[in-house]
Scaffold this motif. Structure first.
Motif, PDB file in Angstrom:
ATOM      1  N   ASN A 155       0.896  -1.096   0.229  1.00 37.79           N
ATOM      2  CA  ASN A 155       0.034  -0.045  -0.021  1.00 37.79           C
ATOM      3  C   ASN A 155       0.740   1.250  -0.207  1.00 37.79           C
ATOM      4  O   ASN A 155       1.287   1.518   0.962  1.00 37.79           O
ATOM      5  CB  ASN A 155      -1.019  -0.140   1.094  1.00 37.79           C
ATOM      6  N   HIS A 156       1.255   1.648  -1.089  1.00 33.28           N
ATOM      7  CA  HIS A 156       2.349   2.766  -1.211  1.00 33.28           C
ATOM      8  C   HIS A 156       1.405   3.996  -1.808  1.00 33.28           C
ATOM      9  O   HIS A 156       1.148   4.388  -2.886  1.00 33.28           O
ATOM     10  CB  HIS A 156       3.491   2.566  -2.534  1.00 33.28           C
ATOM     11  N   PHE A 157       1.288   4.929  -0.533  1.00 37.05           N
ATOM     12  CA  PHE A 157       0.501   5.920  -0.668  1.00 37.05           C
ATOM     13  C   PHE A 157       1.827   7.165  -0.495  1.00 37.05           C
ATOM     14  O   PHE A 157       2.068   7.767   0.494  1.00 37.05           O
ATOM     15  CB  PHE A 157      -0.374   6.208   0.626  1.00 37.05           C
ATOM     16  N   CYS A 158       2.223   7.313  -1.801  1.00 40.31           N
ATOM     17  CA  CYS A 158       3.321   8.461  -1.687  1.00 40.31           C
ATOM     18  C   CYS A 158       2.931   9.791  -1.230  1.00 40.31           C
ATOM     19  O   CYS A 158       3.724  10.601  -0.780  1.00 40.31           O
ATOM     20  CB  CYS A 158       3.973   8.359  -3.188  1.00 40.31           C
TER      21      CYS A 158
ATOM     22  N   GLY B  12      10.249  11.051  -2.194  1.00 44.40           N
ATOM     23  CA  GLY B  12      11.330  12.042  -2.639  1.00 44.40           C
ATOM     24  C   GLY B  12      12.519  11.584  -2.446  1.00 44.40           C
ATOM     25  O   GLY B  12      13.595  11.939  -3.068  1.00 44.40           O
ATOM     26  N   ARG B  13      12.712  10.664  -1.478  1.00 42.93           N
ATOM     27  CA  ARG B  13      14.172   9.983  -1.230  1.00 42.93           C
ATOM     28  C   ARG B  13      13.907   8.340  -1.234  1.00 42.93           C
ATOM     29  O   ARG B  13      14.858   7.822  -0.757  1.00 42.93           O
ATOM     30  CB  ARG B  13      14.815  10.736  -0.279  1.00 42.93           C
ATOM     31  N   CYS B  14      12.640   7.900  -1.660  1.00 45.61           N
ATOM     32  CA  CYS B  14      12.278   6.468  -1.616  1.00 45.61           C
ATOM     33  C   CYS B  14      13.121   5.790  -2.723  1.00 45.61           C
ATOM     34  O   CYS B  14      12.742   6.367  -4.008  1.00 45.61           O
ATOM     35  CB  CYS B  14      10.910   6.439  -1.409  1.00 45.61           C
ATOM     36  N   GLU B  15      13.564   4.853  -2.630  1.00 44.66           N
ATOM     37  CA  GLU B  15      14.378   4.162  -3.762  1.00 44.66           C
ATOM     38  C   GLU B  15      13.322   3.543  -4.879  1.00 44.66           C
ATOM     39  O   GLU B  15      13.586   3.313  -6.006  1.00 44.66           O
ATOM     40  CB  GLU B  15      15.368   3.248  -3.354  1.00 44.66           C
ATOM     41  N   LEU B  16      12.228   2.969  -4.127  1.00 44.39           N
ATOM     42  CA  LEU B  16      11.409   2.408  -4.818  1.00 44.39           C
ATOM     43  C   LEU B  16      10.806   3.381  -5.925  1.00 44.39           C
ATOM     44  O   LEU B  16      10.339   3.277  -7.294  1.00 44.39           O
ATOM     45  CB  LEU B  16      10.201   1.769  -4.091  1.00 44.39           C
TER      46      LEU B  16
ATOM     47  N   CYS C 230      16.578   1.226   5.321  1.00 42.90           N
ATOM     48  CA  CYS C 230      15.295   0.983   4.478  1.00 42.90           C
ATOM     49  C   CYS C 230      15.254   1.769   3.081  1.00 42.90           C
ATOM     50  O   CYS C 230      15.307   2.962   3.371  1.00 42.90           O
ATOM     51  CB  CYS C 230      14.073   1.292   5.456  1.00 42.90           C
ATOM     52  N   PRO C 231      14.778   1.191   1.984  1.00 44.01           N
ATOM     53  CA  PRO C 231      15.279   1.844   1.005  1.00 44.01           C
ATOM     54  C   PRO C 231      13.525   2.639   0.678  1.00 44.01           C
ATOM     55  O   PRO C 231      13.355   3.551  -0.155  1.00 44.01           O
ATOM     56  CB  PRO C 231      14.949   0.809  -0.250  1.00 44.01           C
TER      57      PRO C 231
ATOM     58  N   LYS D 145      11.955   7.053  11.287  1.00 48.41           N
ATOM     59  CA  LYS D 145      12.332   7.663  12.289  1.00 48.41           C
ATOM     60  C   LYS D 145      11.236   8.622  12.835  1.00 48.41           C
ATOM     61  O   LYS D 145      10.760   9.528  12.197  1.00 48.41           O
ATOM     62  CB  LYS D 145      13.690   8.388  12.433  1.00 48.41           C
ATOM     63  N   LYS D 146      10.735   8.775  14.122  1.00 50.94           N
ATOM     64  CA  LYS D 146       9.701   9.635  14.513  1.00 50.94           C
ATOM     65  C   LYS D 146      10.239  10.902  14.497  1.00 50.94           C
ATOM     66  O   LYS D 146      11.157  10.769  15.161  1.00 50.94           O
ATOM     67  CB  LYS D 146       9.007   8.931  15.743  1.00 50.94           C
ATOM     68  N   ARG D 147       9.468  11.938  14.504  1.00 48.35           N
ATOM     69  CA  ARG D 147       9.610  13.422  14.886  1.00 48.35           C
ATOM     70  C   ARG D 147      10.865  14.025  13.811  1.00 48.35           C
ATOM     71  O   ARG D 147      11.281  14.915  14.341  1.00 48.35           O
ATOM     72  CB  ARG D 147      10.188  13.310  16.382  1.00 48.35           C
ATOM     73  N   VAL D 148      11.213  13.369  12.683  1.00 45.05           N
ATOM     74  CA  VAL D 148      11.960  13.980  11.847  1.00 45.05           C
ATOM     75  C   VAL D 148      11.503  13.905  10.497  1.00 45.05           C
ATOM     76  O   VAL D 148      12.060  14.245   9.570  1.00 45.05           O
ATOM     77  CB  VAL D 148      13.468  13.174  11.672  1.00 45.05           C
ATOM     78  N   GLY D 149      10.096  13.495  10.466  1.00 41.66           N
ATOM     79  CA  GLY D 149       9.476  13.635   8.977  1.00 41.66           C
ATOM     80  C   GLY D 149       9.412  15.067   8.187  1.00 41.66           C
ATOM     81  O   GLY D 149       9.335  15.709   8.758  1.00 41.66           O
ATOM     82  N   PHE D 150       9.595  14.896   6.835  1.00 42.31           N
ATOM     83  CA  PHE D 150       9.215  15.955   6.053  1.00 42.31           C
ATOM     84  C   PHE D 150      10.399  17.207   6.583  1.00 42.31           C
ATOM     85  O   PHE D 150       9.894  18.396   6.286  1.00 42.31           O
ATOM     86  CB  PHE D 150       8.056  16.440   6.082  1.00 42.31           C
ATOM     87  N   ASP D 151      11.575  16.858   7.010  1.00 40.78           N
ATOM     88  CA  ASP D 151      12.467  17.737   7.349  1.00 40.78           C
ATOM     89  C   ASP D 151      13.044  18.217   5.924  1.00 40.78           C
ATOM     90  O   ASP D 151      13.852  19.399   5.980  1.00 40.78           O
ATOM     91  CB  ASP D 151      13.618  16.983   8.121  1.00 40.78           C
ATOM     92  N   VAL D 152      13.138  17.692   4.784  1.00 44.45           N
ATOM     93  CA  VAL D 152      13.706  18.425   3.633  1.00 44.45           C
ATOM     94  C   VAL D 152      12.420  18.828   2.854  1.00 44.45           C
ATOM     95  O   VAL D 152      11.529  17.938   2.595  1.00 44.45           O
ATOM     96  CB  VAL D 152      14.605  17.293   2.780  1.00 44.45           C
ATOM     97  N   PRO D 153      12.618  20.007   2.481  1.00 43.89           N
ATOM     98  CA  PRO D 153      11.428  20.688   1.717  1.00 43.89           C
ATOM     99  C   PRO D 153      11.456  20.209   0.331  1.00 43.89           C
ATOM    100  O   PRO D 153      12.638  19.374  -0.389  1.00 43.89           O
ATOM    101  CB  PRO D 153      11.638  22.094   1.532  1.00 43.89           C
ATOM    102  N   PHE D 154      10.155  19.956  -0.188  1.00 41.81           N
ATOM    103  CA  PHE D 154      10.067  19.487  -1.792  1.00 41.81           C
ATOM    104  C   PHE D 154      11.094  20.476  -2.604  1.00 41.81           C
ATOM    105  O   PHE D 154      11.258  21.562  -2.362  1.00 41.81           O
ATOM    106  CB  PHE D 154       8.462  20.159  -1.967  1.00 41.81           C
ATOM    107  N   GLY D 155      11.635  19.765  -3.780  1.00 35.01           N
ATOM    108  CA  GLY D 155      12.495  20.569  -4.415  1.00 35.01           C
ATOM    109  C   GLY D 155      13.958  20.522  -3.997  1.00 35.01           C
ATOM    110  O   GLY D 155      14.878  20.487  -4.965  1.00 35.01           O
ATOM    111  N   GLN D 156      14.204  19.893  -2.794  1.00 35.69           N
ATOM    112  CA  GLN D 156      15.702  19.700  -2.163  1.00 35.69           C
ATOM    113  C   GLN D 156      15.645  18.252  -1.774  1.00 35.69           C
ATOM    114  O   GLN D 156      16.842  17.726  -1.598  1.00 35.69           O
ATOM    115  CB  GLN D 156      15.670  20.744  -0.858  1.00 35.69           C
ATOM    116  N   ARG D 157      14.691  17.321  -2.117  1.00 40.49           N
ATOM    117  CA  ARG D 157      15.031  16.059  -1.842  1.00 40.49           C
ATOM    118  C   ARG D 157      15.847  15.253  -2.933  1.00 40.49           C
ATOM    119  O   ARG D 157      16.080  15.826  -3.971  1.00 40.49           O
ATOM    120  CB  ARG D 157      13.531  15.321  -1.625  1.00 40.49           C
ATOM    121  N   LYS D 158      16.448  14.046  -2.238  1.00 41.83           N
ATOM    122  CA  LYS D 158      17.606  13.394  -2.895  1.00 41.83           C
ATOM    123  C   LYS D 158      17.164  13.120  -4.434  1.00 41.83           C
ATOM    124  O   LYS D 158      18.203  13.382  -5.342  1.00 41.83           O
ATOM    125  CB  LYS D 158      17.606  12.248  -2.347  1.00 41.83           C
TER     126      LYS D 158
END
Lengths: 236, 181
Positions: free
Chosen positions: A96-99, A106-110, A200-201, A207-220
């Motif tokens: 169930n991949h709800f991107c 933005g940094r998910c290898e799949l 994890c790819p 990790k909790k409490r660090v989600g969405f720390d990189v804004p759109f446009g700057q992700r890997k």
């Protein structure tokens, strides 16, 4: 002096070292072979089959197959690209991949692999399987909906952390990642600083409490496809 | 020659994809040079007035009305584009797909923490479309010609696809415009 072998990938002759896998030799030569379960710090297991190449006429997982002198390898053939695309599609429909709300987006290898292949929608019917979320650990969340069974966490826990937090349970379609005899992650000796929390790819181990720390446009993978770091290294 | 017509609809979606369509900003003036809008929430035309070149489908199918509208679009449009994650993979509404429908009803109308419903009745007026057992992406119901994922797809991505189709160019999305989020 170390003996050097010659192998050919898609009609390009490259040098390889004895004991190297096809994947390692290709990486060193700046040729990207797609992979999901392979990780540079972990023992390869040839599980996801994304890196399947034709080596001397036979399909082989490039991450586990050692090179031999004069080996002729096909990588980017139409048939292999289709095979890989099918694998990506299957991974998307079997989970169930709800991107849109995933912290790894933005940094998910799949996801990045699907972008690289230009996939706009999977061609297979979605399964929408019932999967669980284990949020019992104070610092780490385990979302089985997003797991692709690469077993990187299993290997990282054993090989790098000296622990045994994760195991594969079951076989085939029902195979899943379990923790310590099917207890919850919070009951294990998993620590947020373990390497197993980093490898994890996809967005399964978060990790909790660090989600969405990189804004759109700057992700890997926002601007460059996965694998471009390997392909660009050879032009230096 | 009259301009080709474009129809749009929002099925089980949030209208965010239509917002993204409006987000093409002043290019909408160029767009209406190229096309006329037929059935669409943008001009509030309720029924098709004729054959359309392009139908834009936002959202998947969560109820019987969505299915009827989608089939109507397939009948009237030469090209159907599923745009947005809900249309291409079910999206947020599809999160109910591994929960039995009866449990969804119970949560929404009986047991939810903010629900006040002493009789425990679930709405079943004939005017309310029946829910489907699951939420289906558009291509599970009718043939879809092009997919444009994203939540929502960016205005630039929509613009790229629409202008390519309307000017007989191949639809090729640059890497940075293909996004699932």
């Amino acid at each position: 002096m170390t003996e050097t072998l010659k192998i050919t990938i898609d009609n390009r002759e490259i040098a390889a070292l004895p004991g190297q896998t096809i994947l390692e030799a290709a990486d060193a030569a700046g040729i990207y072979i797609p992979r999901l379960c392979a990780h540079p710090d972990l023992r390869p297991i040839g599980s996801c089959r994304m890196c399947t190449v034709i080596a001397d006429g036979r399909p082989q997982a490039a991450c586990v197959k050692p090179v031999s002198d004069g080996m002729v390898i096909e990588n980017e053939t139409e048939e292999l690209l289709e095979h890989r695309r099918n694998l990506i599609d299957m991974m998307f429909v079997e989970g169930n991949h709800f991107c849109m709300f995933c912290e790894r987006s933005g940094r998910c290898e799949l996801q990045a692999m699907a972008y690289r292949f230009g996939i706009t929608a999977p061609q297979y019917p979605f399964q929408f399987p019932a999967k669980t979320v284990d949020a019992s650990h104070p610092d780490i969340m385990l979302d089985h909906n997003r797991c692709i069974m690469c077993a990187r966490c299993v290997r990282a826990s054993q090989e790098l952390d000296g622990k045994n937090v994760f195991q594969s349970i079951g076989r085939g379609y029902t195979r899943k990642i379990g923790v310590n005899g099917e207890k919850d992650l919070g009951d294990t000796d998993m620590d947020v600083n373990d390497r197993a929390a980093d490898v994890c790819p996809v967005g399964c181990i978060i990790k909790k409490r660090v989600g969405f720390d990189v804004p759109f446009g700057q992700r890997k993978f926002d601007h460059k496809p996965i694998g471009s770091e390997i392909e660009e290294a050879c032009h230096v | 020659m009259s301009k080709p017509k474009v129809a749009t609809t929002s099925l089980a979606g949030c209208f965010g994809c239509h917002m993204s369509l409006l987000d093409i900003d002043d290019r909408i003036l160029q767009l209406i040079e190229l096309v006329d809008f037929d059935k669409s929430p943008i001009d509030d035309i309720k029924e098709f007035t004729g054959r359309c070149a392009i139908g834009l489908i936002e959202g998947g199918c969560c109820n019987e009305e969505n299915v009827r509208v989608l089939q109507d679009f397939r009948q009237h449009c030469d090209i159907l584009i599923a745009f947005g994650d809900c249309a291409t993979m079910g999206g947020i509404p599809a999160m109910r797909n591994n929960i039995p429908l009866s449990e969804c009803y119970d949560e929404a109308y009986r047991n939810g923490v903010t629900v006040y419903n002493p009789s425990g009745q679930v709405p079943d007026d004939p005017d309310i479309p029946l829910l489907l057992d699951k939420v289906y992406p558009a291509h599970a119901v009718v043939k879809i010609d092009y997919f444009l994922p994203g939540c929502p797809p960016s205005a630039d991505a929509l613009w790229a696809v629409l202008t390519a189709l309307l000017t007989d160019q191949p639809v090729e999305l640059p890497y940075e415009l293909l996004k699932y989020d």
